[in-house]
Design an enzyme around this catalytic site. Structure first.
Site, PDB file in Angstrom:
ATOM      1  CE  LYS A  81      45.671  72.464  63.676  1.00 31.33           C
ATOM      2  NZ  LYS A  81      45.011  71.897  63.094  1.00 31.33           N
ATOM      3  CB  SER A 156      46.794  68.960  61.934  1.00 30.53           C
ATOM      4  OG  SER A 156      45.763  70.182  61.764  1.00 30.53           O
ATOM      5  CB  SER A 180      42.979  68.888  60.115  1.00 31.92           C
ATOM      6  OG  SER A 180      44.401  68.768  59.494  1.00 31.92           O
TER       7      SER A 180
END
Length: 478
Positions: A81, A156, A180
């Site tokens: 990420k 996210s 997330s």
């Protein structure tokens, strides 16, 4: 059926590489080719690290040729990420302010993945500074779910979820401060686990204690429960620079094959307080019977969280606003002026969320802590009687970009986070996973499985039991 590298699980790839069926370079070449062919469809990747990946693959091949000990992820491609650091690779955090920032070292869990033999193939998309439950930013744009790229992938860790579902990569860990990991897992039809706080170290600076406001942690995302457990085994374990980290216990992979006979499961699609779309409810009602077929007992309950969903969300926002407010100070320390000349470089949503937000008072913060305590007590009371709680992950299916829902089943909601059921477990630090439960109108629905603190094994075992009863691997887009 013979399948290529991009169709294999992470565990299957590691085994095939050890057995000589595939070489690390062949696996990386196949994965990079698929990323470049398909990434435009979902926009899962922000950065593709072709040179680094091939360099690491060559080194992995040399280790095999010379008979060196191989780690559990030797030669397996992994995506990181874009909030987390990979040495020598840019970390944009989804912000124009850091569009060209290059990391000087690895985040601790990334270092552990590398030590286990994993090969980094790129960085996945995230909203600016990870502040959002959908994925969009001014650096790379929006990420869509592979089931309908015109709809959101969640956030996210939305790039991670999309990359997995589109078979661009077999492993893509994320981070979770309010859902997330679990929301992208739900919207992309993959498996995501937010472990008990401290299982995966979260080394944050300049504030080492930031991850308690609210509880946030890294967590595995994968197409199978077994792969998630495998990567969790690699990433877990205490770290001296994370004051909340805990020592690693037994192997999480062992829980994958553990039977759930006699397990007692509480089922509440809406947790008694959240609006859930009837189509989502229908999928969950059908899927929950799989636990009974696997030998567990399922009771329908309404947990007593002490507050309605609006009060819980308000407490979450109060705590999160304190944490987000510190971002302003961090940006100033790095030479930016978020209130002045750099304001227009920030996404309007982020400006509204942290720059223009009214700072909570200490009394408001402590009142939020009391709400948090009520939620904790209500869930602990439930876990005194049951092993696990099963709910919806989100009250809705993936929706079109920039069309956040304002109501569910006739109930008006806060559009940015009022449709998720994940935040209570960030207030408590308890483990919670999102498991693919089925489809509503062709769009994936996630089932949230939550357990008592440090009972991650039970969450994994139940997740794997559902996977055996209702396998989802053939449901991904071609």
């Amino acid at each position: 059926m013979v399948t290529g590298p991009t169709d294999r699980t992470a565990a299957g790839l590691a085994r095939a590489i050890r057995d000589g069926e595939f070489s690390p370079t062949a696996v990386v070449d196949a994965v990079l080719e698929r990323i470049h062919e398909r990434n435009e469809r979902t926009n899962a990747f922000v950065t593709v690290t072709d040179d680094l990946a091939r360099e690491m693959a060559n080194e992995a091949e040399r280790a095999i040729d010379e008979g060196e000990p191989l780690g559990p992820l030797h030669g397996v491609p992994v995506a990181i990420k874009d909030l987390d650091d990979v040495e020598g690779v840019r970390t944009t955090s989804g912000s124009l302010l850091f569009e060209d920032r290059v990391a000087e070292s690895d985040s601790p869990f990334v270092a552990r993945l590398k030590e286990a033999g994993a090969i980094i193939v790129g960085k996945t998309n995230t909203p600016e500074f990870g502040l959002g439950v959908t994925t969009d930013n001014r650096v790379a744009g929006p990420t869509g779910t592979p089931f309908d790229p015109d709809r959101v992938s969640g956030g996210s860790s939305g790039g991670a979820g999309a990359a997995l579902a589109d078979r661009l990569v077999p492993l893509a860990p994320g981070s979770d401060a309010g859902g997330s990991v679990r929301i992208p897992a739900s919207f992309c039809g993959v498996y995501g686990l937010k472990p008990t706080q401290g299982v995966i170290p979260n080394v944050t600076r300049p504030n080492a204690f930031a991850s308690h406001t609210p509880f946030s942690t890294h967590g595995p995302l994968a197409r199978t429960v077994g792969d998630a457990a495998l990567s969790l085994d690699v990433m877990a374990g205490s770290h001296p620079r994370d004051p909340f980290s805990v020592p690693k216990g037994d192997e999480y992979r062992d829980a994958v094959d553990r039977p759930i006979d006699g397990m007692e499961i509480a089922f509440s699609p809406d947790m008694g307080v959240y609006p859930v779309d009837p189509a989502v409810r229908e999928v969950l009602e059908d899927a929950v019977s799989a636990f009974e077929r696997a030998g567990a007992t399922v009771d329908r309950v309404d947990p007593d969280l002490g507050h309605d969903n609006e009060a819980i969300l308000d407490a979450y926002y109060t705590m999160a606003t304190v944490r987000w407010g510190s971002l302003l100070e961090n940006l100033r320390a790095e030479g930016f002026d978020p209130l002045g000349e750099d304001r227009d470089r920030l996404r309007p949503y982020l400006v509204e969320l942290i720059v223009d937000a009214e700072e909570p008072t200490t009394r408001e913060y402590k009142r939020a802590d009391v709400v948090r305590t009520h939620v904790l007590d209500g869930l602990v009371d439930l876990f005194d009687e049951y092993d696990l709680l099963v709910t919806a992950t989100a009250g809705t299916t993936p929706f079109p970009h920039d069309e956040e829902p304002e109501e569910i089943d006739g109930v008006e909601i806060e559009p940015y986070r009022g449709w998720v059921l994940t935040q209570p477990f960030n207030l408590t630090g308890q483990p919670a996973a999102s498991v693919p439960a089925g489809f509503a109108d062709g769009l994936p629905v996630g089932m949230q499985i939550a357990g008592q603190r440090h009972d991650d094994d039970a969450v994994i075992a139940a997740s794997a039991a559902l996977e055996r009863q209702r396998p989802w691997h053939d449901a991904y887009p071609a």
